[in-house]
Design an enzyme around this catalytic site. Sequence first.
Site, short mmCIF file in Angstrom:
data_model
loop_
_atom_site.label_atom_id
_atom_site.label_comp_id
_atom_site.label_asym_id
_atom_site.label_seq_id
_atom_site.Cartn_x
_atom_site.Cartn_y
_atom_site.Cartn_z
N HIS A 343 0.81 -1.23 0.00
CA HIS A 343 0.00 0.00 0.00
C HIS A 343 0.84 1.27 0.00
O HIS A 343 0.26 2.36 0.13
CB HIS A 343 -0.90 0.07 1.22
CG HIS A 343 -1.95 -1.00 1.28
ND1 HIS A 343 -3.21 -0.83 0.75
CD2 HIS A 343 -1.92 -2.25 1.78
CE1 HIS A 343 -3.92 -1.94 0.95
NE2 HIS A 343 -3.15 -2.81 1.58
N LYS A 521 -8.70 13.54 4.90
CA LYS A 521 -7.77 12.40 4.87
C LYS A 521 -6.75 12.65 5.97
O LYS A 521 -6.72 13.73 6.55
CB LYS A 521 -7.08 12.28 3.52
CG LYS A 521 -6.54 13.61 2.98
CD LYS A 521 -5.97 13.49 1.57
CE LYS A 521 -7.00 13.53 0.48
NZ LYS A 521 -6.97 12.39 -0.42
N ARG A 522 -5.89 11.66 6.27
CA ARG A 522 -4.85 11.92 7.25
C ARG A 522 -4.02 13.13 6.83
O ARG A 522 -3.86 13.41 5.63
CB ARG A 522 -3.93 10.69 7.39
CG ARG A 522 -4.56 9.57 8.19
CD ARG A 522 -4.86 9.99 9.61
NE ARG A 522 -3.67 9.97 10.41
CZ ARG A 522 -3.37 9.01 11.27
NH1 ARG A 522 -4.20 7.99 11.47
NH2 ARG A 522 -2.26 9.05 11.97
N LYS A 527 0.32 14.60 1.12
CA LYS A 527 -1.07 14.84 0.70
C LYS A 527 -1.32 16.33 0.48
O LYS A 527 -2.35 16.72 -0.07
CB LYS A 527 -2.04 14.27 1.73
CG LYS A 527 -1.95 12.73 1.84
CD LYS A 527 -2.92 12.18 2.88
CE LYS A 527 -2.73 10.70 3.18
NZ LYS A 527 -3.44 9.83 2.23
N THR A 629 -8.83 6.21 -1.88
CA THR A 629 -10.15 5.61 -2.05
C THR A 629 -11.21 6.68 -1.79
O THR A 629 -12.32 6.60 -2.31
CB THR A 629 -10.37 4.43 -1.09
OG1 THR A 629 -9.88 4.80 0.20
CG2 THR A 629 -9.62 3.20 -1.57
N LYS A 633 -14.98 7.79 -3.61
CA LYS A 633 -16.24 8.06 -2.89
C LYS A 633 -16.82 9.40 -3.31
O LYS A 633 -18.03 9.53 -3.52
CB LYS A 633 -15.99 8.04 -1.37
CG LYS A 633 -15.58 6.66 -0.86
CD LYS A 633 -15.02 6.68 0.56
CE LYS A 633 -14.30 5.36 0.85
NZ LYS A 633 -13.46 5.41 2.06
#
Length: 792
Positions: A343, A521-522, A527, A629, A633
Site C-alpha cells: 500500500h 484524509k490523514r 497529501k 479511495t 467516494k
Amino acid sequence: MKDEILRHLRYGLGKDAAHSSVYDWRMALSRALRDRMVDHWIPSTQEAYASGSKRVYYLSMEFLIGRLVEDMASNLGLVDEAKAALKELGQDYETIVKDEPDAALGNGGLGRLAACFMDSLATLGIPAMGYGIRYEHGLFEQDFVEGQQVERPETWLQQDHIWEFERPEVQYPITFGGHVEHHDGKAHWHPSETVIATAFDTPVIGWEGRWGNTLRLWAAMPTKVFDLASFNRGDYLAAGRSEALARTICRVLYPDDTTETGKELRLKQEYFFTSASIQDLLRRFLSTHADIRTLPDAAAIQLNDTHPAIAGPELVRVLVDKHELGMDEAIALARRCLGYTNHTLLPEALERWPEWLFGRVLPRHLEIIREIDADHLRRHEGAPKILDHGNVNMGELAFIMAHKVNGVSALHTDLVKKTVFNDLHKIHPQRIVNQTNGITQRRWLKTCNPALSGLITRELGNGWVTDLDLLSQLKSRTGDVAFKEEFVAAKRANKVRLANWVTETMGISIDPDAMFDVQIKRIHEYKRQLMNILETVALWNEMRAHPDAGWTPRVKIFGGKAAPGYHVAKEIIHLINDVAAVINSDEITKDLLKVVYPPNYNVTMAEVLIPAADLSEQISTAGKEASGTGNMKFALNGALTIGTLDGANVEIREHVGPENFFLFGLTAEEVMERRTQPGFARAAIEASPRLQRVLGQIVEGRFCPQDQGRYHGLVGMLYDSDYFLVTCDFDSYYDTQRRADEAYKNARNWAAMALVNTASMGFFSSDRTIKGYAHDIWHVGSRLGAGEEAAE
Ligand code: F58
C-alpha cells in the site's frame, strides 16, 4: 420488528419502554437486527463447511468499520421496517442510529479498504474470514485547543459492542522470547512468555442477506489470572505480570499512519494476531482434511500490507516443527497459500526490524527467515535479502513468501515494479499484479446518500447496488433538464444538512449555494493540505483586493488527524486553524469565503461530508499516493475532482473523461526530475509573486499576531527543501482552482459534469476489485446459486 425490539428491551436489557434511554433502544434494535443476521450467517457457515470450498483469509492489522446499525439494516432490507417499528414505539430511527460509537480500528485508507472488502466478499458469496485485533482503544479522538491538535483515548468498548459474539472456547497460546534448541534433527523453541488469543466474531452479511462471512478479532488473555505464589510472597508486580502483557498487547491501535516506529510491542501485536489466525485456519483445515499438503487448495491467505508478513515464517514453522515437512517443501507450500498487498512506496513506511530485537521476540522465526533467504539465494543468485544490514526487511519477506504481490492502482503497481521491488520483480516477472482499489457502493452511496441513491433507484431500479456498472445508463441523462434538476436538488439537500451541522457544532454559518471544496484524509506532507491552505490565503488576498469581481463563493472544508509524533503535520493543522480564524471573521469576504475544519474526522463524518461535496481535493505529490479511495467516494457522490496524476486519480480521470476532471501539477516522472535540480523550491517561489506574498504574510505573523515566529520553520522548510513540491505545483493549482470557479458559475454544465462522474464510477466498486483478487490471486469462486453474482 416492533415485538422483537420490545422483547429485547425487556429480556435482553431488563428495561421497560417507559424508562428506556436512546442507548437502550439502540441496543434493542441492534439485537433485533443481529438475530436476523444470524439467520443468514449460520446457513452460510454451514454451507462453507459442507462444500469444503476454498476460503479466503484476509489478515489485516486494521478494520476501519465505522457504525454498523444502518449498514446492517440496509443490507438486510430492513430500514423501512425498523423506522416504522420505532415510530410506533415513539422513537426516532435517525437519533438511534447516531447514538452508535464509530468503531475506529484503523488509521485510514488501508483499514477502510479491509472493511469494504469484507462487505464485497459477503455480497459476492465468497467464503471468507477477516482476521484482526480487537483493540480496546481504537484510533485516538482529536480535539483542537487554540487551534492545536490534542489527542484523547478512544473508548468504544466502554459500551457493549453488540455485534460481536465472544468465543471463549476458541483459544490459542501465543508465545514469545526464550531460546531455541536443536536436537534429534529438530528445532525446539522454549519461549519465555505466553499469552492466550481468544476470538470475538462479528457476522458480516452481504446485500439482501444472500451470504454471511465472519470477522474474527483476537483479544489477548493471560495464561493464568495471577500468580498466587508470587502474590503471597508479597511480589505483587510479578503476580500480575502475565496479565499485564496480555492487556498491553490489545490495548491500543498504533496511530502512526506512515512512519514505522520499530517498537517491540508492535511486533508482538503483529505476531499475536497472525499466529492466532494461522493456528485457527489450520485447525479448521485439519478438521476436514488429512493431508496438510493440500492446504493451498483450501486456503488463500491475503496479507494486507506487511503487518502480517510474519505469516510466512509462522506457517513454515508449523509445517516443519509440527508436521515434519522438509524446509524447502514447507517454504514452497506456504508460498502457494500467500498473497501480499503493498500500500505504499514511502521509504519511511516500509517495515524493518532490527535483527537483535526480532531475534529476542521471535528466535525461531529468525532462524527460519535465514533459511528462507538461503533457499531463495540458492535459486536466484544475487537476489535481495530479507536479512540485510542488521535488519529484517518485512517487504522482502512478504514478497519472497507470496505467490502474488499486488499494488493498489495501475500507476502504483507500475512504480512498485520500477522502484521498491525492482530487483525482485526482475527475478519474478510474473509475481506482481495490479488490483486497483474499490469502495462498497452499499455504504458509500446507498446508505450515506439517500437523496441521490433514492433518485438513482427510481430511475434504474436497484440493480446498481450489486452491479455498479449499471450507473453508466445515467450518462444519457446529461441533457435531461428535469432529471438534472433533481440530481442538483439531491446535492443541495446534502449541502443544507452539512451546513446545519456546521452551524450547530462549530457556530460558523456557511452558504449552501457556495462551492463546497473538501479535503478529508490523514494530515501528511505528501497529501499537501499545506498547498491547499496556501491557495486559500492567496484566494482571500484576491477577494479582499477586488471584492466585486464576481467570485464564486467557496467553503473550504478540511478534516483529518495527524500522527501524534508527526510535528510538521501538527503545524499544518495549527496553520489551517489560524487561517480559518482570521478569514472567518473578515467582514469584507464574509459572503465569499469560509474555512471549516471540524475536529475528529472519522468514517461517520465522511458519510456526511462526501455527499455534500462539490469539489474533491486529491492533490498529493505525483507518485506518492498509492491509490486513494476517498477520491472514488467523492466522484461516486457527484463531486468533481481537482487532482494530480497520482494513484487511482489517473484511472478515475480516464473513466470520467479529462473534460470532467480538473487536472494540474507535475507528473511522477517530472517530480523525480525536478528534485534533482538544486534550489528548485526557491526558484519556484521567486517565480510566483502570488506565493511569495502568501508566504510573506505567514512569516510576518498575519495569522498569529501573538506569536509571530510560529511558522518560520514551516515556511523555511518550503524555501530550503520542499520535498513534496508544494512550491512547484502552486501556480498550476491556483490557476486550476480558478478554472473550477468559472465552471461552477455555469450550474447546468457543472451538474452535467457531476452526473458524468457519478455515472462513470462503476469500475471503482470494491465488488470489481474482489472479483479481480478472486480470479487472479485466490482462485476462489462464489457460493451463491446459479444465476447469481459469480466471482469468476
Ligand atoms: C493507504 N495506506 C494508502 N496505510 O496511503 C492509500 O493510497 C491507499 O488507497 C490505501 O492505503 C488503500 O490501499 C494506508 O492507509 C496505513 O494506514 C498504514 C497503517 C499502519 C502503519 C503503516 C501505514
